[in-house]
Design a protein around this motif. Structure first.
Motif, PDB file in Angstrom:
ATOM      1  N   HIS A   1      33.345  -2.731   6.850  1.00 52.14           N
ATOM      2  CA  HIS A   1      33.666  -1.349   7.221  1.00 52.14           C
ATOM      3  C   HIS A   1      33.130  -1.023   8.610  1.00 52.14           C
ATOM      4  CE1 HIS A   1      32.739   2.979   7.476  1.00 52.14           C
ATOM      5  NE2 HIS A   1      33.780   3.166   6.685  1.00 52.14           N
TER       6      HIS A   1
ATOM      7  N   ALA B   1      40.319   2.493   6.078  1.00 52.44           N
ATOM      8  CA  ALA B   1      41.731   2.851   6.257  1.00 52.44           C
ATOM      9  C   ALA B   1      42.031   4.203   5.622  1.00 52.44           C
ATOM     10  CB  ALA B   1      42.628   1.767   5.662  1.00 52.44           C
ATOM     11  N   ARG B   2      41.490   4.430   4.429  1.00 51.22           N
ATOM     12  CA  ARG B   2      41.692   5.715   3.762  1.00 51.22           C
ATOM     13  C   ARG B   2      41.017   6.853   4.526  1.00 51.22           C
ATOM     14  NH1 ARG B   2      43.165   5.336  -1.808  1.00 51.22           N
ATOM     15  NH2 ARG B   2      43.387   3.174  -2.508  1.00 51.22           N
TER      16      ARG B   2
ATOM     17  N   ARG C   1      42.823  -5.762   7.878  1.00 54.69           N
ATOM     18  CA  ARG C   1      42.518  -7.021   7.198  1.00 54.69           C
ATOM     19  C   ARG C   1      42.865  -8.222   8.083  1.00 54.69           C
ATOM     20  NH1 ARG C   1      45.935  -6.812   2.909  1.00 54.69           N
ATOM     21  NH2 ARG C   1      44.516  -5.565   1.644  1.00 54.69           N
TER      22      ARG C   1
ATOM     23  N   ASP D   1      39.373  -1.104   3.115  1.00 54.95           N
ATOM     24  CA  ASP D   1      40.219  -0.111   2.449  1.00 54.95           C
ATOM     25  C   ASP D   1      39.600   1.282   2.562  1.00 54.95           C
ATOM     26  OD1 ASP D   1      42.468   0.619   0.619  1.00 54.95           O
ATOM     27  OD2 ASP D   1      40.824   1.108  -0.723  1.00 54.95           O
TER      28      ASP D   1
ATOM     29  N   SER E   1      46.181   0.745   9.586  1.00 54.58           N
ATOM     30  CA  SER E   1      46.583   0.444   8.217  1.00 54.58           C
ATOM     31  C   SER E   1      45.701  -0.659   7.646  1.00 54.58           C
ATOM     32  CB  SER E   1      48.042  -0.015   8.176  1.00 54.58           C
ATOM     33  OG  SER E   1      48.184  -1.279   8.791  1.00 54.58           O
ATOM     34  N   LEU E   2      45.608  -0.717   6.324  1.00 54.93           N
ATOM     35  CA  LEU E   2      44.793  -1.746   5.687  1.00 54.93           C
ATOM     36  C   LEU E   2      45.269  -3.156   6.044  1.00 54.93           C
ATOM     37  CD1 LEU E   2      42.562  -2.700   3.810  1.00 54.93           C
ATOM     38  CD2 LEU E   2      44.080  -2.263   1.867  1.00 54.93           C
TER      39      LEU E   2
ATOM     40  N   ASN F   1      37.406  -6.500   1.570  1.00 55.38           N
ATOM     41  CA  ASN F   1      38.570  -5.628   1.445  1.00 55.38           C
ATOM     42  C   ASN F   1      38.163  -4.229   0.979  1.00 55.38           C
ATOM     43  OD1 ASN F   1      41.658  -5.675   1.454  1.00 55.38           O
ATOM     44  ND2 ASN F   1      41.233  -4.805  -0.562  1.00 55.38           N
TER      45      ASN F   1
END
Length: 230
Positions: free
Chosen positions: A32, A101-102, A71, A98, A66-67, A94
């Motif tokens: 992150h 991204a959120r 990634r 994620d 975007s995820l 991940n």
């Protein structure tokens, strides 16, 4: 009809399992923070270039938030960023990507009026001391054991529940539920596992629907009547 439902259970981790979860949560935090630093660096660079009068079409290319894009960038850099990456499941990294991204999407949607409610701030770096340990698994062996007092999770193996998972187990056994993900998280001083589950629910229709135009509270002759007030 398909619906999404969450099931949450307190779990009793062994010392080895707790160390494994903390390691995975740490990996999520690292991914992150790495991706957030990369996003901020490009944003700061573009802002500096604008202050110099550089036209927008000549700025440093913007990054996709975007995820899948995060990634892809992480997979290209993880060998240098985290030489120990093979010690943890890819699901750990991940989890962190994620979450970022959120967070970025929530921030953009809030600024552009696409998200209702209070303003959403720009994502912050996660610290080891203040962040809540958490890791989500979407692949690997995820199941409820026949005794309904144990579950199996990736990288952790057999995990003891603090209570019975009979409600979820019944749905899994009769084929009306499918587990999408399992998230292990520490809440206060206790660990929990939360399942996101797709449920198949039958669409209920009246056994003897009233004919068009029928009014009143008198049930059809021979029918079963139950007041909505009950």
């Amino acid at each position: 009809m398909k619906t999404i439902q969450a099931y949450r259970y307190a779990i009793d981790l062994t010392p080895a399992q707790e160390r494994a979860v903390l390691a995975h949560a740490g990996a999520a935090r690292v991914a992150h923070n790495w991706a957030l630093a990369r996003v901020k660096a490009v944003m700061d660079q573009r802002a500096a270039e604008r202050s110099y009068g550089i036209p927008d079409d000549q700025l440093t290319p913007a990054l996709s938030w975007s995820l899948p894009a995060l990634r892809k960038a992480w997979n290209a850099a993880k060998h240098d960023a985290t030489p120990w990456w093979q010690e943890c499941s890819k699901e750990a990294f991940n989890t962190g990507l994620d979450a970022l991204a959120r967070g970025l999407k929530g921030w953009v949607d809030s600024r552009t009026g696409k998200r209702a409610g209070p303003p959403v701030g720009f994502p912050r770096f996660k610290s080891r001391r203040r962040s809540t340990p958490s890791v989500r698994f979407t692949t690997g062996v995820i199941r409820v054991e026949p005794d309904r007092m144990h579950v199996v999770l990736p990288r952790l193996g057999l995990v003891k529940l603090h209570g019975s998972a009979r409600k979820l187990a019944r749905r899994l056994d009769n084929g009306t539920a499918r587990i999408m993900s399992a998230t292990v998280r520490r809440d206060g001083g206790r660990w929990y596992v939360s399942y996101t589950v797709v449920l198949e629910r039958a669409v209920r229709t009246p056994a003897r629907p009233a004919s068009a135009g029928q009014t009143g509270t008198v049930p059809p002759q021979g029918g079963d009547y139950r007041s909505c007030a009950h």
